[in-house]
Motif scaffolding. Sequence first.
Motif, mmCIF file in Angstrom:
data_model
loop_
_atom_site.group_PDB
_atom_site.id
_atom_site.type_symbol
_atom_site.label_atom_id
_atom_site.label_comp_id
_atom_site.label_asym_id
_atom_site.label_seq_id
_atom_site.Cartn_x
_atom_site.Cartn_y
_atom_site.Cartn_z
ATOM 1 N N LYS A 199 -9.159 -4.121 -3.173
ATOM 2 C CA LYS A 199 -7.719 -4.406 -3.172
ATOM 3 C C LYS A 199 -7.445 -5.916 -3.133
ATOM 4 O O LYS A 199 -6.484 -6.398 -3.724
ATOM 5 C CB LYS A 199 -7.054 -3.715 -1.988
ATOM 6 C CG LYS A 199 -6.935 -2.198 -2.152
ATOM 7 C CD LYS A 199 -6.168 -1.594 -0.988
ATOM 8 C CE LYS A 199 -5.857 -0.125 -1.230
ATOM 9 N NZ LYS A 199 -4.998 0.439 -0.160
ATOM 10 N N ARG A 225 -9.234 15.791 7.184
ATOM 11 C CA ARG A 225 -8.180 15.831 8.207
ATOM 12 C C ARG A 225 -7.889 17.262 8.668
ATOM 13 O O ARG A 225 -7.656 17.516 9.833
ATOM 14 C CB ARG A 225 -6.896 15.180 7.667
ATOM 15 C CG ARG A 225 -5.766 15.092 8.654
ATOM 16 C CD ARG A 225 -4.569 14.326 8.082
ATOM 17 N NE ARG A 225 -4.867 12.919 7.884
ATOM 18 C CZ ARG A 225 -4.821 11.987 8.834
ATOM 19 N NH1 ARG A 225 -4.451 12.328 10.056
ATOM 20 N NH2 ARG A 225 -5.112 10.736 8.570
ATOM 21 N N VAL A 253 0.504 12.488 6.433
ATOM 22 C CA VAL A 253 0.709 13.931 6.641
ATOM 23 C C VAL A 253 -0.606 14.655 6.338
ATOM 24 O O VAL A 253 -1.520 14.075 5.735
ATOM 25 C CB VAL A 253 1.837 14.479 5.724
ATOM 26 C CG1 VAL A 253 3.192 13.928 6.144
ATOM 27 C CG2 VAL A 253 1.561 14.158 4.253
ATOM 28 N N ASP A 298 0.870 -1.164 0.000
ATOM 29 C CA ASP A 298 0.000 0.000 0.000
ATOM 30 C C ASP A 298 0.921 1.232 0.000
ATOM 31 O O ASP A 298 2.120 1.106 0.282
ATOM 32 C CB ASP A 298 -0.843 -0.089 1.293
ATOM 33 C CG ASP A 298 -1.574 1.183 1.608
ATOM 34 O OD1 ASP A 298 -2.301 1.670 0.736
ATOM 35 O OD2 ASP A 298 -1.417 1.690 2.747
ATOM 36 N N SER A 312 -2.934 0.913 -4.316
ATOM 37 C CA SER A 312 -3.252 2.159 -3.613
ATOM 38 C C SER A 312 -4.671 2.650 -3.895
ATOM 39 O O SER A 312 -5.250 2.339 -4.932
ATOM 40 C CB SER A 312 -2.252 3.232 -4.057
ATOM 41 O OG SER A 312 -2.599 4.488 -3.521
ATOM 42 N N GLY A 313 -5.170 3.457 -2.965
ATOM 43 C CA GLY A 313 -6.456 4.119 -3.191
ATOM 44 C C GLY A 313 -6.301 5.307 -4.126
ATOM 45 O O GLY A 313 -7.277 5.799 -4.693
ATOM 46 N N ASP A 328 0.035 5.139 1.068
ATOM 47 C CA ASP A 328 -0.080 6.102 2.175
ATOM 48 C C ASP A 328 -0.121 5.396 3.522
ATOM 49 O O ASP A 328 -0.923 4.481 3.728
ATOM 50 C CB ASP A 328 -1.339 6.956 2.001
ATOM 51 C CG ASP A 328 -1.189 7.918 0.853
ATOM 52 O OD1 ASP A 328 -0.565 8.969 1.029
ATOM 53 O OD2 ASP A 328 -1.686 7.592 -0.244
ATOM 54 N N ARG A 367 -8.628 6.856 6.175
ATOM 55 C CA ARG A 367 -8.035 7.624 7.274
ATOM 56 C C ARG A 367 -8.329 9.104 7.087
ATOM 57 O O ARG A 367 -7.711 9.770 6.271
ATOM 58 C CB ARG A 367 -6.523 7.355 7.351
ATOM 59 C CG ARG A 367 -6.228 5.879 7.632
ATOM 60 C CD ARG A 367 -4.768 5.621 7.794
ATOM 61 N NE ARG A 367 -4.237 6.222 9.014
ATOM 62 C CZ ARG A 367 -3.033 5.942 9.511
ATOM 63 N NH1 ARG A 367 -2.257 5.062 8.907
ATOM 64 N NH2 ARG A 367 -2.616 6.537 10.606
ATOM 65 N N HIS A 396 -11.345 14.659 1.719
ATOM 66 C CA HIS A 396 -10.495 14.700 2.915
ATOM 67 C C HIS A 396 -11.044 15.685 3.935
ATOM 68 O O HIS A 396 -11.419 16.797 3.576
ATOM 69 C CB HIS A 396 -9.083 15.143 2.535
ATOM 70 C CG HIS A 396 -8.343 14.116 1.741
ATOM 71 N ND1 HIS A 396 -7.618 13.111 2.320
ATOM 72 C CD2 HIS A 396 -8.233 13.932 0.402
ATOM 73 C CE1 HIS A 396 -7.078 12.354 1.379
ATOM 74 N NE2 HIS A 396 -7.438 12.830 0.203
ATOM 75 N N HIS A 424 -9.819 10.317 -8.439
ATOM 76 C CA HIS A 424 -8.904 9.210 -8.761
ATOM 77 C C HIS A 424 -9.386 8.451 -9.995
ATOM 78 O O HIS A 424 -9.023 7.303 -10.193
ATOM 79 C CB HIS A 424 -8.818 8.231 -7.593
ATOM 80 C CG HIS A 424 -8.376 8.848 -6.305
ATOM 81 N ND1 HIS A 424 -7.220 9.571 -6.188
ATOM 82 C CD2 HIS A 424 -8.945 8.857 -5.074
ATOM 83 C CE1 HIS A 424 -7.085 9.989 -4.937
ATOM 84 N NE2 HIS A 424 -8.129 9.587 -4.247
ATOM 85 N N GLU A 444 -14.468 8.021 1.027
ATOM 86 C CA GLU A 444 -14.137 7.568 -0.321
ATOM 87 C C GLU A 444 -15.407 7.111 -1.030
ATOM 88 O O GLU A 444 -16.180 6.325 -0.502
ATOM 89 C CB GLU A 444 -13.116 6.441 -0.260
ATOM 90 C CG GLU A 444 -11.984 6.794 0.690
ATOM 91 C CD GLU A 444 -10.646 6.229 0.316
ATOM 92 O OE1 GLU A 444 -10.058 6.756 -0.624
ATOM 93 O OE2 GLU A 444 -10.214 5.281 0.971
ATOM 94 N N GLU A 496 -10.383 14.783 -4.104
ATOM 95 C CA GLU A 496 -9.474 14.257 -5.126
ATOM 96 C C GLU A 496 -10.261 13.388 -6.113
ATOM 97 O O GLU A 496 -11.155 12.641 -5.708
ATOM 98 C CB GLU A 496 -8.407 13.366 -4.480
ATOM 99 C CG GLU A 496 -7.354 14.092 -3.680
ATOM 100 C CD GLU A 496 -6.382 13.088 -3.061
ATOM 101 O OE1 GLU A 496 -5.195 13.173 -3.354
ATOM 102 O OE2 GLU A 496 -6.830 12.227 -2.283
HETATM 103 O O1 LIG Z 1 -4.443 3.059 -0.364
HETATM 104 P P1 LIG Z 1 -3.498 4.137 0.043
HETATM 105 O O2 LIG Z 1 -2.282 4.239 -0.821
HETATM 106 O O3 LIG Z 1 -3.161 4.062 1.509
HETATM 107 O O4 LIG Z 1 -4.332 5.480 -0.177
HETATM 108 C C1 LIG Z 1 -5.408 5.813 0.688
HETATM 109 C C2 LIG Z 1 -5.643 7.297 0.681
HETATM 110 O O5 LIG Z 1 -4.371 7.898 0.917
HETATM 111 C C3 LIG Z 1 -4.284 9.310 0.852
HETATM 112 O O6 LIG Z 1 -4.908 9.852 1.994
HETATM 113 C C4 LIG Z 1 -4.314 9.472 3.218
HETATM 114 O O7 LIG Z 1 -2.958 9.970 3.269
HETATM 115 C C5 LIG Z 1 -2.861 11.418 3.245
HETATM 116 C C6 LIG Z 1 -1.385 11.768 3.195
HETATM 117 O O8 LIG Z 1 -0.687 11.245 4.276
HETATM 118 C C7 LIG Z 1 -3.584 12.000 4.467
HETATM 119 O O9 LIG Z 1 -3.514 13.415 4.430
HETATM 120 C C8 LIG Z 1 -5.048 11.542 4.462
HETATM 121 O O10 LIG Z 1 -5.692 11.976 5.640
HETATM 122 C C9 LIG Z 1 -5.129 10.009 4.383
HETATM 123 O O11 LIG Z 1 -6.478 9.593 4.224
HETATM 124 C C10 LIG Z 1 -4.886 9.829 -0.427
HETATM 125 O O12 LIG Z 1 -4.852 11.226 -0.451
HETATM 126 C C11 LIG Z 1 -6.284 9.283 -0.627
HETATM 127 O O13 LIG Z 1 -6.800 9.759 -1.835
HETATM 128 C C12 LIG Z 1 -6.195 7.769 -0.654
HETATM 129 O O14 LIG Z 1 -7.470 7.217 -0.888
#
Ligand SMILES: O=P(O)(O)OC[C@H]1O[C@H](O[C@H]2O[C@H](CO)[C@@H](O)[C@H](O)[C@H]2O)[C@H](O)[C@@H](O)[C@@H]1O
Length: 398
Positions: A301, A258, A134, A125, A163-164, A127, A288, A256, A249, A292, A247
């Motif tokens: 996945k 956060r 971050v 994975d 990855s997401g 992030d 996180r 987001h 994708h 989504e 975002e």
């Molecule tokens: O499947 P992943 O590669 O883990 O992607 C999942 C999401 O990751 C990103 O968001 C996460 O990480 C960001 C940076 O550290 C953080 O700011 C955010 O709060 C997390 O959810 C990405 O931006 C998403 O689009 C992905 O779905």
Amino acid sequence: MDMKLNQSSPVLTGPPPLNNSRMGIHSILLPCSQSGASFSSGKKIPIPRKKPSKLDDVQSNGWLDAMKSSSPPRKKLLKDFTIGFASDDTDIAYSSWMVKYPSALNSFEQISNFAKNKKLAVFLDYDGTLSPIVDDPEHALMSDEMHSSVRNVAKYFPTAIVSGRSRDKVYELVGLAELYYAGSHGMDIMGPLHEVIVGHSNCINSTDQQNKEVNLFQPAREFVPMIDEVFRTLAEITKDIKGAKVENHKFCASVHYRSVDEKNWPTIAQHVHDILKNYPRLQLTHGRKVLEIRPVIDWNKGKSVEFLLESLGLNNSDDVLPIYIGDDRTDEDAFRVLRKGARGYGILVSSIPKETEAFYSLRDPSEVMQFLRSLVRWKEQNINSEEVAPIGVTVSQP
Ligand SMILES: O=P(O)(O)OC[C@H]1O[C@H](O[C@H]2O[C@H](CO)[C@@H](O)[C@H](O)[C@H]2O)[C@H](O)[C@@H](O)[C@@H]1O
């Protein structure tokens, strides 16, 4: 089972997948049943009023609770987990959790013993696994050391990023052409596609960043206009909420929160909820500190890991050991696939105790890097001796 590939639609017709631990390419392609109105790309979806009228929906359906509990700061989670105990007991809580999910570093000998005489495949994975979490998703970068660890792993083992994020984005962040990539939670796969898939309507010919011809497998292709429309609507409706970020994708979208003041979370949740009411073929999952939005198809996945294993000719579980490392709820689908039939090892990256389908744990990306380095060291040490396999080595199943 007689499967028919429907060439006009990426969502294939047929009964739901059998509950097999080893799936053939055909069965992998089966969708879940599609209920709800079908989407017409020309359909105009009204943008909801700026302030949602009531917030009851997201309170009663548990969205808000899920938002609050997603990716809480380590301090708060440990406090909740050890409620009533002194703060020193947080370490005890983590240690007792690790009895069930041992550190993959401490268990390296057991893992490598089990991997002896097997082909290893590594799934990562991005992030929270290769890069630390971050505030700004644009700043989630891998360290140089992590970058070279991933590159070294890929020298010895087939390695995929799952990855997401969109495939283009995660490719840009990782920047290693020798890897396989599954973006949008596995709905956009660039890899060695099985001949059965090539020619299917979900499989398209394209070029990669080096202008090399590649095949892409995109089981949610028909949803691209819908996701784009939802993305634009969400971006518009949240543009005045400080810290909100949307975002696109391509096959899914992320909202987001956060960096949004917690008092505005219900507003964000209600907006997303109101918009999704117009799209019965889309669903919400929680990541996180991110909501989504993705198509209601039987793909995740876990399915993409099965798909890649099969495409790589690595679906014989007797002599293949897949290892999947991830930190997120969406990675649980992949852990589940590997746990089923003791097929391989899922490794959860978490510095707090969590329920998981993984077998092992690592605390954070720096431990992930140590683990990847250990795999490389182990392979290099055994590179000459592994041809002469020791006879009668008995190791426990994962
Ligand atoms: O499947 P992943 O590669 O883990 O992607 C999942 C999401 O990751 C990103 O968001 C996460 O990480 C960001 C940076 O550290 C953080 O700011 C955010 O709060 C997390 O959810 C990405 O931006 C998403 O689009 C992905 O779905």
